[in-house]
Design an enzyme around this catalytic site. Sequence first.
Site, short mmCIF file in Angstrom:
data_model
loop_
_atom_site.label_atom_id
_atom_site.label_comp_id
_atom_site.label_asym_id
_atom_site.label_seq_id
_atom_site.Cartn_x
_atom_site.Cartn_y
_atom_site.Cartn_z
N GLU A 1 -3.10 -4.75 -2.90
CA GLU A 1 -3.65 -5.60 -3.95
C GLU A 1 -3.65 -4.87 -5.29
O GLU A 1 -3.37 -5.47 -6.33
CB GLU A 1 -5.08 -6.02 -3.60
CG GLU A 1 -5.20 -6.85 -2.34
CD GLU A 1 -5.43 -6.02 -1.09
OE1 GLU A 1 -4.89 -4.90 -0.99
OE2 GLU A 1 -6.15 -6.51 -0.20
N CYS B 1 -10.96 -3.50 -3.63
CA CYS B 1 -9.98 -4.51 -4.06
C CYS B 1 -10.65 -5.84 -4.38
O CYS B 1 -10.19 -6.58 -5.25
CB CYS B 1 -8.89 -4.69 -3.01
SG CYS B 1 -7.72 -3.32 -3.03
N GLU C 1 0.36 5.29 0.55
CA GLU C 1 -0.57 6.34 0.97
C GLU C 1 -0.17 7.71 0.44
O GLU C 1 0.87 7.86 -0.23
CB GLU C 1 -0.68 6.31 2.50
CG GLU C 1 -1.25 4.98 2.96
CD GLU C 1 -1.46 4.88 4.46
OE1 GLU C 1 -0.94 5.74 5.21
OE2 GLU C 1 -2.15 3.93 4.87
N ASN D 1 0.84 -1.20 0.00
CA ASN D 1 0.00 0.00 0.00
C ASN D 1 0.87 1.25 0.00
O ASN D 1 1.96 1.28 0.59
CB ASN D 1 -1.03 0.01 1.14
CG ASN D 1 -0.47 -0.29 2.51
OD1 ASN D 1 0.57 -0.91 2.67
ND2 ASN D 1 -1.18 0.18 3.52
N CYS E 1 -4.11 0.53 -2.40
CA CYS E 1 -3.96 -0.69 -1.61
C CYS E 1 -2.88 -1.59 -2.19
O CYS E 1 -2.55 -1.51 -3.38
CB CYS E 1 -5.27 -1.46 -1.57
SG CYS E 1 -6.54 -0.72 -0.53
N CYS F 1 -10.25 -4.88 0.86
CA CYS F 1 -11.37 -3.93 0.98
C CYS F 1 -12.35 -4.16 -0.17
O CYS F 1 -12.07 -4.92 -1.12
CB CYS F 1 -10.84 -2.49 0.97
SG CYS F 1 -10.32 -1.92 -0.68
N1 THU Z 1 -5.17 -1.65 2.82
C1 THU Z 1 -4.62 -2.44 1.86
O1 THU Z 1 -3.58 -2.09 1.26
N2 THU Z 1 -5.23 -3.60 1.55
C2 THU Z 1 -6.28 -4.12 2.23
O2 THU Z 1 -6.71 -5.22 1.93
C3 THU Z 1 -6.91 -3.35 3.32
C4 THU Z 1 -6.39 -1.98 3.52
C5 THU Z 1 -4.48 -0.41 3.19
C6 THU Z 1 -5.10 0.87 2.75
C7 THU Z 1 -4.48 1.85 3.72
O3 THU Z 1 -3.20 2.26 3.22
C8 THU Z 1 -4.27 1.04 4.98
O4 THU Z 1 -4.35 -0.32 4.59
C9 THU Z 1 -5.29 1.32 6.07
O5 THU Z 1 -6.57 1.23 5.57
#
Ligand code: THU
Length: 134
Positions: free
Chosen positions: A57, A91, A46, A44, A55, A88
Amino acid sequence: MTAVKTELLDLAQQAMSKAYVPYSKFSVGAVIETSNGHHFSGCNVENAAYPEGTCAEAGAIAAMVLAGETQIKDIYVTGQGEQLVTPCGGCRQKIREFASADTMIHICGPQGVRKSMTMEELLPFSFGPENLAS
Ligand code: THU
């Protein structure tokens, strides 16, 4: 069910260690194994404009498509904490685009795979490319 490979767990942990998460401090790693047996990782990433973060994925899927592949056989997602780090909603749909009836989603933690599920279990009654084909 597809046999879990230690190598893929290691790749997922490595991907997680690269996460750029100054805001949530919640690192996630994902690794895809395609039907051709190739591996693509993502973490991920940000952003100060919070909703623009991506994310793990999504990163792995982008790397797979860039390499010319479109069939996810297995995807391993690993993260922190006690709770299962399941993909999420967005994803789930992104994985669905490149999934088949055989695709397995493996939710992992530091000790290994914690839960494995099919695409249908993760996103029941999903809408996909077939819906647009008729
Ligand atoms: N996140 C992911 O990268 N994948 C997931 O399956 C769930 C959430 C990330 C998004 C964000 O950067 C952090 O986790 C908190 O939500």
